[in-house]
Design a protein around this motif. Structure first.
Motif, PDB file in Angstrom:
ATOM      1  N   PRO A 292      49.224  38.424  32.359  1.00 49.47           N
ATOM      2  CA  PRO A 292      50.577  38.951  32.549  1.00 49.47           C
ATOM      3  C   PRO A 292      51.480  38.021  33.342  1.00 49.47           C
ATOM      4  O   PRO A 292      52.706  38.103  33.217  1.00 49.47           O
ATOM      5  CB  PRO A 292      50.345  40.276  33.281  1.00 49.47           C
ATOM      6  CG  PRO A 292      49.001  40.142  33.912  1.00 49.47           C
ATOM      7  CD  PRO A 292      48.201  39.280  32.980  1.00 49.47           C
ATOM      8  N   CYS A 293      50.914  37.130  34.141  1.00 53.85           N
ATOM      9  CA  CYS A 293      51.741  36.160  34.858  1.00 53.85           C
ATOM     10  C   CYS A 293      52.405  35.186  33.886  1.00 53.85           C
ATOM     11  O   CYS A 293      53.394  34.529  34.240  1.00 53.85           O
ATOM     12  CB  CYS A 293      50.919  35.411  35.894  1.00 53.85           C
ATOM     13  SG  CYS A 293      49.404  34.665  35.263  1.00 53.85           S
TER      14      CYS A 293
ATOM     15  N   ALA B 218      46.528  45.298  36.019  1.00 60.66           N
ATOM     16  CA  ALA B 218      45.959  45.258  34.672  1.00 60.66           C
ATOM     17  C   ALA B 218      47.081  45.128  33.656  1.00 60.66           C
ATOM     18  O   ALA B 218      48.253  45.364  33.959  1.00 60.66           O
ATOM     19  CB  ALA B 218      45.147  46.524  34.398  1.00 60.66           C
ATOM     20  N   GLY B 219      46.716  44.760  32.429  1.00 61.72           N
ATOM     21  CA  GLY B 219      47.654  44.740  31.310  1.00 61.72           C
ATOM     22  C   GLY B 219      47.210  45.749  30.275  1.00 61.72           C
ATOM     23  O   GLY B 219      46.018  45.827  29.939  1.00 61.72           O
TER      24      GLY B 219
ATOM     25  N   VAL C  20      39.930  35.799  54.340  1.00 63.52           N
ATOM     26  CA  VAL C  20      40.786  36.501  53.383  1.00 63.52           C
ATOM     27  C   VAL C  20      41.416  37.701  54.064  1.00 63.52           C
ATOM     28  O   VAL C  20      40.735  38.656  54.421  1.00 63.52           O
ATOM     29  CB  VAL C  20      39.986  36.945  52.136  1.00 63.52           C
ATOM     30  CG1 VAL C  20      40.923  37.604  51.122  1.00 63.52           C
ATOM     31  CG2 VAL C  20      39.261  35.768  51.500  1.00 63.52           C
ATOM     32  N   ARG C  21      42.739  37.663  54.239  1.00 62.82           N
ATOM     33  CA  ARG C  21      43.412  38.774  54.928  1.00 62.82           C
ATOM     34  C   ARG C  21      43.852  39.858  53.954  1.00 62.82           C
ATOM     35  O   ARG C  21      44.023  41.014  54.343  1.00 62.82           O
ATOM     36  CB  ARG C  21      44.605  38.264  55.737  1.00 62.82           C
ATOM     37  CG  ARG C  21      45.668  37.524  54.961  1.00 62.82           C
ATOM     38  CD  ARG C  21      46.936  37.357  55.817  1.00 62.82           C
ATOM     39  NE  ARG C  21      46.666  36.709  57.075  1.00 62.82           N
ATOM     40  CZ  ARG C  21      47.323  35.649  57.531  1.00 62.82           C
ATOM     41  NH1 ARG C  21      48.274  35.092  56.787  1.00 62.82           N
ATOM     42  NH2 ARG C  21      47.052  35.138  58.706  1.00 62.82           N
ATOM     43  N   ALA C  22      44.043  39.490  52.688  1.00 61.67           N
ATOM     44  CA  ALA C  22      44.432  40.451  51.653  1.00 61.67           C
ATOM     45  C   ALA C  22      44.157  39.795  50.307  1.00 61.67           C
ATOM     46  O   ALA C  22      43.960  38.580  50.224  1.00 61.67           O
ATOM     47  CB  ALA C  22      45.902  40.840  51.775  1.00 61.67           C
ATOM     48  N   MET C  23      44.168  40.587  49.237  1.00 60.64           N
ATOM     49  CA  MET C  23      43.756  40.044  47.943  1.00 60.64           C
ATOM     50  C   MET C  23      44.520  40.710  46.803  1.00 60.64           C
ATOM     51  O   MET C  23      44.737  41.913  46.804  1.00 60.64           O
ATOM     52  CB  MET C  23      42.242  40.254  47.783  1.00 60.64           C
ATOM     53  CG  MET C  23      41.616  39.578  46.592  1.00 60.64           C
ATOM     54  SD  MET C  23      39.812  39.388  46.782  1.00 60.64           S
ATOM     55  CE  MET C  23      39.326  41.072  47.160  1.00 60.64           C
ATOM     56  N   VAL C  24      44.915  39.884  45.827  1.00 62.01           N
ATOM     57  CA  VAL C  24      45.484  40.364  44.572  1.00 62.01           C
ATOM     58  C   VAL C  24      44.459  40.084  43.474  1.00 62.01           C
ATOM     59  O   VAL C  24      44.074  38.931  43.250  1.00 62.01           O
ATOM     60  CB  VAL C  24      46.808  39.665  44.239  1.00 62.01           C
ATOM     61  CG1 VAL C  24      47.337  40.147  42.881  1.00 62.01           C
ATOM     62  CG2 VAL C  24      47.844  39.909  45.331  1.00 62.01           C
ATOM     63  N   LEU C  25      44.004  41.139  42.814  1.00 59.80           N
ATOM     64  CA  LEU C  25      43.040  41.012  41.718  1.00 59.80           C
ATOM     65  C   LEU C  25      43.758  41.356  40.431  1.00 59.80           C
ATOM     66  O   LEU C  25      44.116  42.513  40.193  1.00 59.80           O
ATOM     67  CB  LEU C  25      41.852  41.959  41.943  1.00 59.80           C
ATOM     68  CG  LEU C  25      41.039  41.722  43.212  1.00 59.80           C
ATOM     69  CD1 LEU C  25      39.945  42.778  43.335  1.00 59.80           C
ATOM     70  CD2 LEU C  25      40.427  40.319  43.219  1.00 59.80           C
ATOM     71  N   SER C  26      43.967  40.362  39.588  1.00 65.95           N
ATOM     72  CA  SER C  26      44.706  40.559  38.355  1.00 65.95           C
ATOM     73  C   SER C  26      43.769  40.416  37.161  1.00 65.95           C
ATOM     74  O   SER C  26      43.073  39.401  37.028  1.00 65.95           O
ATOM     75  CB  SER C  26      45.841  39.523  38.255  1.00 65.95           C
ATOM     76  OG  SER C  26      46.665  39.769  37.141  1.00 65.95           O
TER      77      SER C  26
ATOM     78  N   GLU D 272      49.330  49.066  36.172  1.00 64.70           N
ATOM     79  CA  GLU D 272      49.141  48.575  34.809  1.00 64.70           C
ATOM     80  C   GLU D 272      50.498  48.155  34.251  1.00 64.70           C
ATOM     81  O   GLU D 272      51.459  48.932  34.313  1.00 64.70           O
ATOM     82  CB  GLU D 272      48.520  49.662  33.940  1.00 64.70           C
ATOM     83  CG  GLU D 272      48.281  49.247  32.505  1.00 64.70           C
ATOM     84  CD  GLU D 272      47.620  50.347  31.690  1.00 64.70           C
ATOM     85  OE1 GLU D 272      48.022  50.544  30.525  1.00 64.70           O
ATOM     86  OE2 GLU D 272      46.722  51.036  32.227  1.00 64.70           O
ATOM     87  N   ILE D 273      50.564  46.938  33.730  1.00 68.20           N
ATOM     88  CA  ILE D 273      51.810  46.438  33.157  1.00 68.20           C
ATOM     89  C   ILE D 273      51.825  46.743  31.663  1.00 68.20           C
ATOM     90  O   ILE D 273      50.993  46.213  30.910  1.00 68.20           O
ATOM     91  CB  ILE D 273      51.965  44.924  33.401  1.00 68.20           C
ATOM     92  CG1 ILE D 273      51.987  44.633  34.905  1.00 68.20           C
ATOM     93  CG2 ILE D 273      53.242  44.409  32.741  1.00 68.20           C
ATOM     94  CD1 ILE D 273      52.089  43.158  35.253  1.00 68.20           C
ATOM     95  N   PRO D 274      52.729  47.586  31.204  1.00 66.90           N
ATOM     96  CA  PRO D 274      52.774  47.950  29.777  1.00 66.90           C
ATOM     97  C   PRO D 274      53.086  46.734  28.905  1.00 66.90           C
ATOM     98  O   PRO D 274      53.931  45.900  29.256  1.00 66.90           O
ATOM     99  CB  PRO D 274      53.896  48.983  29.704  1.00 66.90           C
ATOM    100  CG  PRO D 274      54.083  49.474  31.100  1.00 66.90           C
ATOM    101  CD  PRO D 274      53.743  48.314  31.987  1.00 66.90           C
TER     102      PRO D 274
END
Length: 261
Positions: free
Chosen positions: A239-240, A205-206, A111-117, A231-233
């Motif tokens: 959110p995807c 985050a949402g 794992v070179r990088a990570m998106v945690l949603s 954070e997505i309002p």
């Protein structure tokens, strides 16, 4: 459609993008399948290899095991090694993000990088997951569908016709696969392992997330040195789905920055 043979059966995959290109792997939330990412994939950078899969007991993947988070991490590692052929950017939402944290902790070489949603190092409590399991065993997934939709989506999205499709996806998840994933979540706590991570991480985050509240998501971001938090309002747990343009606007630059060594 594509399948990866695992000890429990077939793991359903979908791979888009050129062979040999830097790879991005997506891990889905509880009660969803790889269609979770349909709305954002066209908005992400071209020229990368996007690998999606259904967790065991979800979508078109076979039932079998899955009651401990290590089962799911082993599946993700197999996909990375056998399909991606090397280190990836790991994108995980909810339990998918927890799976990513386990993989990054155990196999940092992959794992070179990570998106945690919309996720955390620990999601819920053992009691809350047992209550969910009891409800499914008593009445099936249909019996919890309305409550889950309220946690997943903000009111504006719940007023659209699309809600019925996501409700159907969740309710049609095999009960045994759903329960096994709940059992894995009940016992999983990556807090100390995640605190030790040292890689680029984007955390999303949402503001209307009823499953993984923004404060809980941010607390996990704060564990990881250098992690970026957004954070997505107005967005809920997915959110995807609800805000694909806003979600992709955060993720696309991150993929461009970290897809090449």
């Amino acid at each position: 459609m594509q399948a990866l043979t695992r000890p429990f059966g077939a793991l359903h995959l979908q791979v888009d993008g050129p062979v040999g290109a830097p790879a991005v792997i997506f891990a889905n939330s509880l009660g969803t399948d790889l269609r979770l990412w349909d709305r954002v994939l066209p908005l992400l950078p071209q020229g990368l290899r996007y690998i999606r899969y259904d967790k065991r007991g979800h979508g078109l993947s076979s039932l079998g095991g899955g009651a401990v988070i290590d089962d799911h991490a082993e599946d993700a590692i197999a996909v990375i090694e056998e399909v991606a052929g090397g280190p990836v950017i790991f994108v995980g939402l909810s339990i998918g993000g927890l799976i990513g944290q386990v993989v990054a902790s155990r196999r940092p070489d992959l794992v070179r990088a990570m998106v945690l949603s919309n996720t955390a190092a620990k999601l819920g409590t053992a009691d809350s997951w047992q209550a969910r399991i009891d409800a499914v065993e008593a009445g099936g997934l249909d019996s919890i569908a309305d409550a889950v939709m309220e946690r997943w989506f903000a009111p504006a999205f719940r007023a659209t016709p699309d809600l019925a499709l996501w409700c159907a996806m969740m309710a049609r998840t095999p009960a045994k696969g759903y329960i096994a994933a709940c059992q894995a979540l009940a016992d999983a706590d990556q807090t100390e392992a995640t605190r030790a991570l040292r890689l680029p991480v984007l955390v999303i985050a949402g503001s209307e997330d009823g499953a993984s509240p923004a404060a809980v998501v941010k607390a996990t971001a704060d564990l990881i040195p250098g992690a970026a938090f957004h954070e997505i309002p107005g967005a809920g747990h997915l959110p995807c789905v609800e805000a694909p343009a806003e979600w992709a606007a955060l993720v696309a630059p991150f993929l461009k920055d970290h897809s090449h060594v």
